[in-house]
Design a protein around this motif. Structure first.
Motif: not given
Lengths: 384, 807
Positions: B83-93, B103-105, B145-149
């Motif tokens: 996103y423009a704010s620098g945030k990155v989110t994970l989603t499935t549509l 999802v939602g991270r 590392d998305v799995s770590r979170g």
């Protein structure tokens, strides 16, 4: 559309050629028992028929330092000789020798030696062809900068020595050429057809440049050798073909009084080139219907097929010049057959099964099916 | 509709039938065959057989970059949205089962700024790289590392709200580029943990992240640093773009680009083909075409890159050439117009995406909103072989050949000719025997006529014919009536005996008959009526002798009647001049048409050549023409260049089919034909003969015995040699003949005895390369064991000059 019955469905045989890249050319030897393939992976491979339908790899070597565009066999009376041409600006002559390392029992392995490397071209060599054997051991090459070179081996036993006999500038990028295979030297002087892939965007400019040939902006040229002047001259420019040409091939002459030239351009074209008898050429007024360029020949388009959607890549004749195979942008191979009185019709469409789209790549079947068109109406031939 | 809006297409690396289009909305499509899509579902056709259905869609406001994860456990494509704010989110549509709880991270940088690019690693699928704008006290590339979170999330499941407000936000795995700007990041998929980044409008950096504490960086400076990406099949090959330039780099020699490709318009996207080596595709702004760049390797390095199979057969031929190949790689460009079928789209292409697994397949989006599923097809090369073999290149380095049964079905003349050649067609001693072999009415008629015509000449029915197989025109040239009627019985013997009796002279009735004639189905009936009508008019003035004045053109023009019958009719009823005229006219028409039945009129004459020439051109059947020439033509006719051309063409065909026997028989017939009439002095006689000449005197060593020379020459030879009837020296100059390389005895001529040819085993045989010779049997034995010449000082590889044995 013809129903798909067991009788019009054929399975093709597949050889896994193991080239690491796109295969650019396949060539049979005179007897149809050996096959040479060349590829962008810079390798040339030789396949021998076992006489029972199987093909065995008997030679494979890195032949060039660039994509190998074309490969061609010499007539067997000159030995087992092939010529290749490549993007690396060279053409090479290869001769097969027995594997000297192998003892008597292991005669199966063959080695190919580079006998000569023709390095005259400054650009990619786009096509190479051996001349008809009654002219001796001749080789012609053409390059992207539009120069046709004709080499001759004065001593057919010494393939290391090739003299550059003629250099013919065409001023346009040349993509392909074909010898007229006519056997009667009396009637037909040595003849070459060359095709240009010069794009048409610079059409206007090209016209200005080729001041001498202003009347014609065709892409197929006929060159003939004159014994009197000892030179090759352009005797015809076929104005019927205006789009870039990817491939062309003369049909085996087979006793005809005219020549058939297949041209792969935007469509498949079969052009009938009929020499006008000398007497007619003198009275030049008699030159009708040849597009107003030269009067040596009467040219006529006997067939033009647009079934390969936008672009045709290759054309190949069978031994008798009665069947033409073409391949094009629709990835199909189509066969055109001469009916009575030089009518041409599509008789078969051979489709490469698209890999992996509908079936998982692992379970992919190496088969292709063809369907014979109903002879009556080839116009409604569908793509498969 | 969508013009002016940034659009992108992305295939899911895991789900091979799903892709997203990302513009104002992010839409997930699923591709299926149109047939398989349920009736009521709306779909977008993307190719003639395929359609795409919308699976899910969501608004993309604020989204600056998207990438689809390669985590294979995901039932639906997992997207990372920057996103423009620098945030990155994970989603499935689409709401689905979420096995890893991803999802939602959200991954948030310390300082908000524009997020420029996100990229999932395809090798370590949990790695996510994020590129951001500059911040003076933060890094611009973050590696998560998305799995770590997820562990933390799992632990924090109970306290639902804690994931955002958690006091310890997840830390990135690594951070690069302090107070720099990263425009794009991408993973090099073929080597582990290598990240490419375009930075600060002038750098390309390659980060080696195998050791996170000690990040190796390789960098180069260039204006054309954008959109850097690595060839998935060739780890060193990297491409980048900028303005209207595409650069190709070799990561091992990163100082300057291998290739700089200029384009006419600004390049907006480049992608390496994931399925084919060295293939780069680029898209220019407002262009209707996609450009393919096929990078040609001319340096020998690529051999290593290919991992060439160390096969026994490999590369013995190329000696290491130390020639400096400084030319480097080059490129072949080709423009594609993705379109459906034969009507390519005229709208500019705005985005494209290679399919991750299917060979050379891509999806392109046009400015009209049309989606096109396109497969870049490789050039298919085709070739025909002498044995009716059609071969063409299939995809993936395969060759395809058609089986024999295929050629039988097409029934091309080449197949027919080969079958006939194998059955000794044209070579049978009696001409009529060939008729059955032809299996064709026209050809069968031709052979039968030739046989008949020959027998008539031999029986003396037709006299003074210049040709051995005269036709009707030759026969009637004399013009005497008796001869003519004789011919009707002889040449046209199967004319049915039809007797016509006229019952009435009622004119009207006959005219009505004549008028009704064309409606009759049978040509003979029609002819009959025409004849009645015509002869009736002639008979009307009661002058039976003036029969010839009757107008029989209607009868004669009944072309469905057999030619024999028409000609016979003409011979009986027409006057001499009219007959000649009729024959000439019919003959010319048939010659023009190349109708083989016309041979009845022409016979084997110059007109016959013209007729056969037409036949050859119409049907391609050079075989029949050549065989007729060989069997029936006189020496004079054989000299015609057209005839020579047929013979040469047919010989060439037989050579190519390796039908040596048929070819030999053909040559024998030709020589006989040429010799019979031309006599001994004819240039054809002996032209094809082969003789062995003495190297000293140049005369034939075989042409000695008998009449030419008195026996004296032999008398002076030692008696045993004369008795053996085998000559070991030249009979003319008596110099010794060459010795056999194997047995060291002099080669005998074998034919010196005059008792026919020698046994094959005693024939002269020699190598055309080194010219060493020997007895045929000895050489055969020798070359069973050896490849080298039997002569000790010679290194010629005689036997390998032939193609290898197939068995």
């Amino acid at each position: 559309m013809g129903e798909l019955t067991a009788t019009n469905m054929f399975e093709s045989q597949t050889i896994f050629a193991d080239h690491k890249d796109l295969i650019h050319d396949v060539a049979y030897d005179f007897y149809g028992e050996r096959m040479a393939t060349c590829s962008s992976d810079q390798y040339v491979k030789i396949w021998d028929s076992d006489g029972k339908g199987g093909w065995k790899l008997t030679g494979s070597w890195k032949a060039h330092h660039g994509s190998v565009w074309k490969v061609t066999w010499a007539h067997p009376e000159f030995g087992q000789v092939i010529a290749t041409c490549s993007f690396d600006r060279t053409a090479a002559i290869w001769e097969e020798v027995g594997d000297t390392a192998a003892s008597g029992s292991e005669k199966g392995l063959r080695t190919w030696l580079k006998r000569s490397n023709l390095v005259d071209s400054r650009t990619s060599v786009t096509d190479v062809k051996f001349g008809p054997k009654h002219l001796g051991l001749l080789l012609v090459t053409c390059s992207a900068d539009g120069i046709i070179r004709i080499y001759e081996a004065p001593d057919v036993m010494n393939l290391a020595q090739w003299t550059l006999q003629h250099e013919i500038p065409t001023k346009v990028s040349v993509s392909c050429l074909s010898w007229n295979p006519s056997l009667s030297r009396v009637v037909n002087p040595p003849m070459l057809a060359v095709g240009s892939d010069e794009p048409n965007t610079t059409n206007a400019a090209a016209n200005v440049q080729t001041d001498k040939a202003t009347t014609c902006n065709g892409k197929v040229f006929i060159y003939e050798y004159s014994d009197v002047s000892r030179r090759w001259t352009r005797t015809e420019c076929i104005s019927w073909v205006q789009e870039p040409v990817n491939d062309l091939a003369f049909a085996p002459n087979l006793g005809r009084s005219f020549h058939l030239l297949a041209v792969a351009t935007k469509d498949v074209r079969i052009i009938k080139i009929e020499p006008i008898p000398e007497s007619g050429a003198v009275g030049a007024v008699g030159a009708v219907g040849n597009g107003g360029c030269g009067s040596r020949f009467k040219c006529e388009v006997v067939a033009a097929f647009e079934e390969h959607s936008s672009c045709v890549w290759r054309v190949a004749w069978n031994l008798t010049g009665t069947l033409l195979a073409s391949s094009g942008d629709d990835t199909c191979v189509r066969l055109w057959k001469m009916q009575y009185l030089n009518q041409w019709k599509c008789v078969a469409v051979l489709k490469n099964e698209r890999v992996g789209e509908d079936s998982p790549p692992s379970g992919r079947v190496h088969t292709t099916y063809m369907r014979l068109a109903p002879m009556a109406n080839p116009a409604i031939m569908h793509r498969h | 509709m969508m013009s002016g809006v940034k659009l992108d297409v992305l295939w899911s690396p895991v789900h091979h039938d799903k892709f997203i289009i990302w513009g104002p909305d992010i839409t997930l499509y699923e591709v299926a065959r149109i047939k398989e899509i349920e009736k009521k579902t709306t779909f977008t056709p993307i190719s003639p057989t395929k359609g795409a259905t919308v699976v899910a869609s969501q608004s993309a406001s604020g989204v600056r970059c998207v990438d689809i994860s390669a985590i294979s456990e995901q039932p639906e494509p997992l997207l990372a949205l920057g996103y423009a704010s620098g945030k990155v989110t994970l989603t499935t549509l689409k709401q689905t089962y979420d096995p890893l709880g991803l999802v939602g991270r959200e991954f948030v940088p310390r300082f908000p700024r524009l997020c420029n690019s996100v990229s999932w690693s395809h090798t370590e699928t949990s790695m996510l790289a994020v590129a951001m704008e500059k911040h003076r006290s933060d890094h611009c590339i973050l590696l998560w590392d998305v799995s770590r979170g997820t562990m933390q999330v799992d632990e924090a499941k109970g306290t639902e709200s804690s994931s955002h407000s958690s006091t310890e936000p997840i830390k990135p795995l690594a951070e690069m580029g302090l107070s720099e700007t990263a425009h794009s990041v991408s993973w090099s998929n073929s080597s582990s943990r290598t990240l490419l980044a375009s930075m600060n409008l002038k750098y390309i950096k390659i980060f080696d992240l195998r050791d996170l504490s000690n990040k190796g960086v390789n960098m180069t400076t260039t204006r054309y640093c954008h959109g850097v990406c690595a060839d998935p099949l060739n780890p060193w090959q990297i491409a980048s773009r900028g303005e209207n330039v595409i650069c190709v780099w070799d990561a091992r020699a990163f100082e300057k680009p291998l290739l700089t490709l200029l384009n006419q318009k600004p390049v907006v996207n480049i992608q390496w083909c994931p399925t084919r080596r060295n293939l780069l595709m680029s898209l220019q702004r407002d262009s209707t075409t996609l450009r393919l760049h096929d990078i040609q390797q001319t340096n020998s390095d690529c051999k290593n890159a290919f991992n060439a199979p160390d096969n026994v057969l490999t590369a013995t031929a190329v000696e290491a050439e130390f020639e400096e190949y400084s030319r480097g790689p080059s490129v072949i460009e080709r423009d594609l117009t993705p379109g459906q079928g034969s009507t390519p789209s005229t709208h500019p292409v705005v985005a494209f995406g290679w399919h991750p697994a299917h060979e050379a397949r891509l999806v392109a989006v046009c400015s009209s909103g049309a989606i096109v599923d396109y497969t870049v097809c490789e050039r298919v090369t085709v070739s025909w072989g002498g044995r009716e073999g059609l071969v063409w290149s299939g995809g993936g380095g395969q060759l395809r050949l058609m089986r024999d049964d295929f050629y039988a079905t097409i029934r091309d003349i080449s197949y027919v000719m080969k079958r006939r050649a194998n059955s000794d067609y044209g070579l049978k001693p009696d001409l009529w025997q060939n008729a059955d072999l032809a299996d064709d009415d026209a050809l069968s008629g031709l052979w039968h006529f030739l046989a008949l015509s020959k027998s008539l000449v031999e029986d003396g029915c037709i006299r003074n014919s210049p040709w051995r197989h005269p036709g009707v025109r030759t026969a009637v040239r004399g013009g005497d009536a008796a001869y003519r009627s004789e011919m009707v019985h002889s040449m046209l013997q199967d004319l049915p005996n039809r007797r016509v009796t006229m019952y009435s002279e009622e004119r009207l009735w006959r005219e009505a008959l004549a008028a009704g004639a064309p409606a009759l189905p049978d040509a003979y009936l029609r002819a009959l009526l025409h004849f009645l009508a015509a002869s009736a008019t002639a008979l009307l003035p009661h002058h039976p002798h003036h029969q010839h004045t009757a107008d029989y053109t209607d009868v004669l023009n009944e072309t469905e009647m057999r030619l024999e019958d028409r000609v016979a009719f003409a011979c009986i009823y027409l006057s001499d001049t009219k007959l000649q005229e009729y024959l000439k006219q019919t003959c010319d028409t048939l010659v023009e048409q190349g109708d083989l039945s016309g041979i009845l009129l022409t016979g084997a004459s110059p007109e016959g050549i013209a007729l056969l020439q037409r036949w050859v051109e119409n049907t391609g059947d050079v075989q029949s023409a050549a065989l007729v020439a060989a069997r029936c033509f006189t020496a004079e006719l054989l000299k015609d260049p057209r005839v020579q051309n047929w013979l040469d063409s047919y010989r060439n065909l037989l050579d190519s089919w390796q039908l040596w026997w048929a070819r030999c028989a053909l040559d024998t017939w030709v020589a006989a034909g040429a010799g019979a009439a031309g006599g001994a002095g004819g240039e054809f006689a002996g032209a094809r003969h082969v003789c062995v000449a003495c190297t000293y005197c140049g005369k034939s060593v075989a042409a000695t015995h008998g009449h030419n020379r008195p026996r004296v020459a032999f008398a002076r030879l030692p008696p045993p040699a004369a008795k053996m009837k085998q000559v070991s020296s030249c009979p003319n100059c008596r110099k010794p003949l060459p010795r056999c390389g194997v047995c060291s005895l002099q080669l005998g001529t074998g034919s010196g005895g005059g008792g026919g040819g020698a046994q094959f085993g005693r024939w002269f045989s020699w190598c055309v390369a080194c010219r060493h010779a020997g007895h045929a049997t000895h050489l055969l034995e020798w070359f069973k064991e050896h490849t080298e010449c039997p002569v000790s000082s010679c290194n010629c590889q005689c036997s390998t000059l032939d193609p290898p044995d197939r068995f």
